[in-house]
Design a protein around this motif. Sequence first.
Motif, short mmCIF file in Angstrom:
data_model
loop_
_atom_site.label_atom_id
_atom_site.label_comp_id
_atom_site.label_asym_id
_atom_site.label_seq_id
_atom_site.Cartn_x
_atom_site.Cartn_y
_atom_site.Cartn_z
N SER A 292 0.71 -1.19 -0.18
CA SER A 292 0.07 0.20 0.24
C SER A 292 0.83 1.22 0.01
N ARG A 293 2.02 1.16 0.09
CA ARG A 293 2.97 2.29 -0.18
C ARG A 293 2.84 3.06 -1.47
N ARG A 294 2.58 4.38 -1.46
CA ARG A 294 2.42 5.18 -2.60
C ARG A 294 3.38 6.19 -2.84
N ASP A 295 3.22 6.73 -4.05
CA ASP A 295 4.19 7.96 -4.23
C ASP A 295 3.27 9.21 -4.25
N VAL A 296 3.50 10.03 -3.20
CA VAL A 296 2.52 11.20 -3.06
C VAL A 296 2.99 12.54 -3.85
N ARG A 297 2.03 12.99 -4.44
CA ARG A 297 2.44 14.39 -5.14
C ARG A 297 1.33 15.44 -4.69
N ASN A 298 0.22 15.06 -4.69
CA ASN A 298 -0.93 16.17 -4.53
C ASN A 298 -1.59 16.26 -3.16
N LYS B 213 0.66 16.27 -12.22
CA LYS B 213 1.39 16.93 -11.26
C LYS B 213 2.56 16.02 -10.67
N LEU B 214 3.89 16.33 -10.60
CA LEU B 214 4.82 15.28 -10.39
C LEU B 214 5.65 15.76 -9.29
N GLU B 215 5.37 16.57 -8.54
CA GLU B 215 5.91 16.84 -7.17
C GLU B 215 5.14 17.54 -6.09
N GLY C 257 6.87 11.33 -1.36
CA GLY C 257 7.01 11.65 -2.85
C GLY C 257 8.34 11.74 -3.25
N TRP C 258 8.76 10.96 -4.42
CA TRP C 258 10.19 10.99 -4.67
C TRP C 258 10.40 11.84 -5.81
N VAL C 259 11.04 12.79 -6.15
CA VAL C 259 11.17 13.87 -7.09
C VAL C 259 12.60 13.67 -7.76
N SER C 260 12.70 13.39 -9.03
CA SER C 260 13.97 13.14 -9.72
C SER C 260 14.04 14.21 -11.09
N ILE C 261 13.30 14.98 -11.09
CA ILE C 261 13.21 15.82 -12.37
C ILE C 261 14.10 17.13 -12.17
N PHE C 262 15.31 16.75 -12.24
CA PHE C 262 16.46 17.61 -12.25
C PHE C 262 18.02 16.96 -12.70
N ARG D 255 -3.93 2.40 -5.72
CA ARG D 255 -3.32 1.95 -6.88
C ARG D 255 -2.12 3.18 -7.36
N PRO D 256 -1.17 2.89 -8.06
CA PRO D 256 -0.20 3.92 -8.64
C PRO D 256 -1.11 5.14 -9.31
N GLU D 257 -0.70 6.35 -9.06
CA GLU D 257 -1.62 7.30 -9.55
C GLU D 257 -1.41 7.34 -11.09
N LEU D 258 -0.07 6.94 -11.29
CA LEU D 258 0.23 6.96 -12.76
C LEU D 258 -0.67 5.55 -13.67
N GLU D 259 -0.95 4.85 -12.90
CA GLU D 259 -1.83 3.69 -13.51
C GLU D 259 -2.98 4.30 -13.48
C1 LIG Z 1 13.79 6.49 -8.45
C2 LIG Z 1 12.45 7.12 -8.55
C3 LIG Z 1 12.20 8.49 -9.14
C4 LIG Z 1 10.90 8.90 -8.94
C5 LIG Z 1 9.91 7.93 -8.83
C6 LIG Z 1 10.15 6.91 -8.14
C7 LIG Z 1 11.26 6.29 -8.17
C8 LIG Z 1 11.56 4.96 -7.56
N1 LIG Z 1 8.45 8.55 -8.77
C9 LIG Z 1 7.58 7.98 -8.35
C10 LIG Z 1 7.05 6.85 -9.29
O1 LIG Z 1 6.36 7.52 -10.44
C11 LIG Z 1 6.04 5.85 -8.56
O2 LIG Z 1 7.09 5.22 -7.73
C12 LIG Z 1 5.43 4.98 -9.63
O3 LIG Z 1 4.62 5.41 -10.41
C13 LIG Z 1 4.61 4.01 -8.78
O4 LIG Z 1 3.84 4.36 -7.99
P1 LIG Z 1 3.64 4.01 -6.47
O5 LIG Z 1 5.16 4.45 -5.98
O6 LIG Z 1 3.27 2.60 -6.33
O7 LIG Z 1 2.67 4.96 -5.98
C14 LIG Z 1 8.33 10.09 -9.11
N2 LIG Z 1 7.19 10.32 -9.33
C15 LIG Z 1 7.06 11.78 -9.65
O8 LIG Z 1 5.68 12.18 -9.60
N3 LIG Z 1 7.97 12.55 -9.98
C16 LIG Z 1 9.34 12.33 -10.00
O9 LIG Z 1 10.07 12.87 -10.45
C17 LIG Z 1 9.38 10.67 -9.77
N4 LIG Z 1 10.65 10.32 -9.61
#
Ligand SMILES: Cc1cc2c(cc1C)N(C[C@H](O)[C@H](O)[C@H](O)COP(=O)(O)O)c1[nH]c(=O)[nH]c(=O)c1N2
Length: 241
Positions: free
Chosen positions: A37-43, A115-117, A172-177, A209-213
């Motif tokens: 249930s771990r999720r990436d959170v942005r919003n 929205k990615l961050e 939320g993990w941000v890597s857009i740089f 579920r993953p937001e991107l899904e």
């Molecule tokens: C190394 C790395 C880097 C990123 C991410 C993840 C990881 C592992 N993810 C999150 C990523 O989109 C997300 O983990 C997947 O979409 C799966 O969703 P859940 O994590 O299960 O919610 C991510 N998401 C986002 O919105 N902006 C980003 O810059 C990044 N960068």
Amino acid sequence: MTAPAEGTPDDEADRERRAAGPFDAAARAAVYRAIESRRDVRNEFLPDPVSDEILARLLKAAHCAPSVGLSQPWSFILVRSAEKRAEVAGIVARRNEEAANMFDGERAAQYRRLKLEGIEAAPLNICVVADRSRGGPVVLGRTHQDDVDLYSTVCAVQNFWLAARAEGIGVGWVSIFEPDDLKPAFGLPEHVCVVAYLCVGHVERLHVRPELEARRWGERLPLADVVFDERWGAGAEMFNR
Ligand SMILES: Cc1cc2c(cc1C)N(C[C@H](O)[C@H](O)[C@H](O)COP(=O)(O)O)c1[nH]c(=O)[nH]c(=O)c1N2
């Protein structure tokens, strides 16, 4: 029965024997629940601060991660000020525009709608860095693969993320740089590398579920697509299916 490691006192050897078994059913279920249930959170970040007690537990979990040669290359820079978060958000916004232009047509339009961050919305950001000199010039296990210190640091991030899930804290993990983009903002020396930039805070809801899904950007692959048993033939066949 294997002998305890050299220098292990009797009581520790006893504890090691007891530790070898599985968790009880409830504890196992809790571990898998956190993982699934771990999720990436942005919003969905709320402005409420993360308490020192919770943050200490999350950082302790991160610091328990495996690391090559026990080098523990990670450091965690806690970023709370609105000014610093705005500075990082500006860097990411510029890179995000470049990123959008890397996709074609409808995909680019779809990318721009995401929205990615949550850099400014989350009350706490953590810049996770790896000190590439930690552990000295020759590190056990890193003698032939230089990047395993970075992999170790990613293990720490994952521990943090899972522990945060258990605590009801969003990450939320941000890597857009570019890797070096954030170095001036944090005064990082040459040998220190930014591995992850995390947005951290309480959340009003968490995607199931993953937001991107959910937003039809991508979907989770079936497990069978990513597992190949060597008994089935040459490993390379997996990539030709
Ligand atoms: C190394 C790395 C880097 C990123 C991410 C993840 C990881 C592992 N993810 C999150 C990523 O989109 C997300 O983990 C997947 O979409 C799966 O969703 P859940 O994590 O299960 O919610 C991510 N998401 C986002 O919105 N902006 C980003 O810059 C990044 N960068």
